[in-house]
Design a protein around this motif. Structure first.
Motif, PDB file in Angstrom:
ATOM      1  N   THR A 255       0.831  -1.203   0.000  1.00 52.16           N
ATOM      2  CA  THR A 255       0.000   0.000   0.000  1.00 52.16           C
ATOM      3  C   THR A 255       0.866   1.254   0.000  1.00 52.16           C
ATOM      4  O   THR A 255       0.613   2.205  -0.756  1.00 52.16           O
ATOM      5  CB  THR A 255      -0.932   0.003   1.219  1.00 52.16           C
ATOM      6  OG1 THR A 255      -1.675  -1.221   1.265  1.00 52.16           O
ATOM      7  CG2 THR A 255      -1.913   1.161   1.154  1.00 52.16           C
TER       8      THR A 255
ATOM      9  N   TYR B 285      -5.509   6.162   7.069  1.00 51.66           N
ATOM     10  CA  TYR B 285      -4.679   5.030   6.639  1.00 51.66           C
ATOM     11  C   TYR B 285      -4.583   3.984   7.753  1.00 51.66           C
ATOM     12  O   TYR B 285      -4.688   2.786   7.505  1.00 51.66           O
ATOM     13  CB  TYR B 285      -3.289   5.511   6.241  1.00 51.66           C
ATOM     14  CG  TYR B 285      -2.327   4.381   5.955  1.00 51.66           C
ATOM     15  CD1 TYR B 285      -2.366   3.702   4.737  1.00 51.66           C
ATOM     16  CD2 TYR B 285      -1.400   3.972   6.902  1.00 51.66           C
ATOM     17  CE1 TYR B 285      -1.506   2.648   4.481  1.00 51.66           C
ATOM     18  CE2 TYR B 285      -0.531   2.921   6.653  1.00 51.66           C
ATOM     19  CZ  TYR B 285      -0.581   2.261   5.438  1.00 51.66           C
ATOM     20  OH  TYR B 285       0.273   1.204   5.200  1.00 51.66           O
TER      21      TYR B 285
ATOM     22  N   ILE C 227      -3.228  11.761   1.274  1.00 55.12           N
ATOM     23  CA  ILE C 227      -2.383  10.566   1.358  1.00 55.12           C
ATOM     24  C   ILE C 227      -1.028  10.776   0.688  1.00 55.12           C
ATOM     25  O   ILE C 227      -0.013  10.237   1.147  1.00 55.12           O
ATOM     26  CB  ILE C 227      -3.085   9.309   0.785  1.00 55.12           C
ATOM     27  CG1 ILE C 227      -3.286   9.418  -0.721  1.00 55.12           C
ATOM     28  CG2 ILE C 227      -4.380   9.030   1.503  1.00 55.12           C
ATOM     29  CD1 ILE C 227      -3.659   8.091  -1.361  1.00 55.12           C
TER      30      ILE C 227
END
Length: 369
Positions: free
Chosen positions: A144, A206, A194
């Motif tokens: 991620t 997150y 982000i």
């Protein structure tokens, strides 16, 4: 004289003020970006997301292949020899008998309890030691972060490419959702948030996303203990339960003999069974290995593909939000070339040394394609 001088100075200052013209306000109109240009910008954002997703998939696939190799090695070296030994099989038979006595009539409770025991053994002997070197949960987080890092770098060249002022481009990013979870609002974040988070681990949205993935069905690595061994454990439990039923007559016969004779018979039967079991062991190990490998091949695919609990679940959530929100406004996306391998893999060094993603070095071979 002093008062006269003061009066003269005051008059001079007043005259100077009257002679200075008023400054005209800044009437420069803001740059207006055409809707067609914004559609191209949105298309490039989608293309950047697709490119980053592809590279994150490659990273996760390579890491999971290494994890799988370690699982196979540990299974061969530890679990299969333990599981197929005669005394382990005897111990498992005793556990089935004990489970049946404690649960009453019916074999299903005993079978299920033994299957759970075998899964715990596999977790302790194989999965936990492997996780100390490579953990699917860790791979999920790294994949991620890798996606977010690559996406941020790809976004750098877009404003210059279309002549969009940076402040207007940033506002565009603020309107694009990247993480959208249930309330509270802190569990949601925009694309701007982000790619500017430093570090990403401190962004509440997150953290909430990672926690949700890891807690869903036990997390990215948990499925292996439930799926990879469960079918083998269930079949073994059923077989041992059936053998226990057929061995009931022999147990009853030995019980009516004198204690010493019964013990000798039991030892003799045990010795003969141990030899017979040892002769059958290579075939048993081969069959067990085949069954485990087949089950874990399915498990590996699930860990790679499952959008809710797999190692790419975080990537799929963010990319789905970004690309889905721009689906109606984006034109045909441009094609971004893969970022060269100078980009560090997650875990090699921090994603950024500080500051905004726009301060990061621009890769002329990727961002401005």
């Amino acid at each position: 004289m002093l008062n006269l001088r003061s009066l003269i100075v005051a008059l001079m200052l007043a005259l100077a003020g009257c002679a200075t013209p008023d400054r005209a306000p800044d009437l420069t109109p803001p740059i207006v970006i055409a809707e067609s240009t914004w559609r191209q910008v949105d298309s490039d954002i989608v293309a950047a997301s697709l490119a980053a997703t592809g590279q994150a998939q490659n990273y996760a696939r390579g890491s999971m292949e290494s994890w799988m190799d370690l699982v196979y090695q540990r299974t061969d070296a530890d679990f299969i020899p333990w599981f197929t030994s005669y005394w382990t099989q005897q111990w498992l038979s005793m556990k089935v008998a004990w489970y049946k006595l404690s649960t009453g009539e019916g074999t299903d409770p005993a079978v299920n309890r033994l299957a759970t025991y075998l899964q715990e053994q596999y977790q302790d002997r194989v999965l936990d030691p492997v996780a100390e070197e490579i953990d699917p949960d860790v791979i999920m987080g790294q994949a991620t972060k890798f996606y977010v890092q690559l996406l941020g770098e790809q976004l750098q060249g877009i404003p210059q490419r279309y002549g969009v002022p940076l402040d207007q481009f940033d506002r565009r990013l603020q309107d694009i959702p990247a993480i959208a979870l249930a309330p509270p609002a802190a569990h949601s974040a925009s694309l701007y948030q982000i790619v500017h988070a430093d570090p990403l681990d401190r962004l509440p949205a997150y953290v909430a996303l990672v926690d949700r993935i890891r807690n869903a069905a036990g997390g990215a690595g948990a499925g292996s203990s439930d799926t990879g061994i469960s079918s083998v454990a269930k079949r073994t439990s059923e077989t041992l339960a059936a053998e226990l039923v057929t061995s009931g007559a022999a147990s009853a016969a030995s019980a009516v003999l004198p204690r010493i004779a019964g013990t000798l018979i039991s030892l003799g039967v045990a010795g003969f069974s141990a030899i017979a079991r040892e002769n059958e062991r290579p075939e048993m190990e081969a069959q067990l290995r085949e069954n485990l490998n087949a089950d874990f091949d399915d498990e590996w695919l699930d860990l790679m593909r499952n959008p809710a609990t797999g190692v790419l679940a975080g990537v799929y959530h963010i990319s789905g939000q970004v690309e889905g929100s721009l689906a109606k406004t984006a034109a045909l996306p441009v094609k971004f070339e893969p970022v060269p391998r100078e980009v560090p893999l997650p875990g090699e060094q921090p994603l950024q040394d500080g500051g905004s993603v726009y301060d990061a070095p621009t890769d002329d071979g990727s961002a401005d394609q």
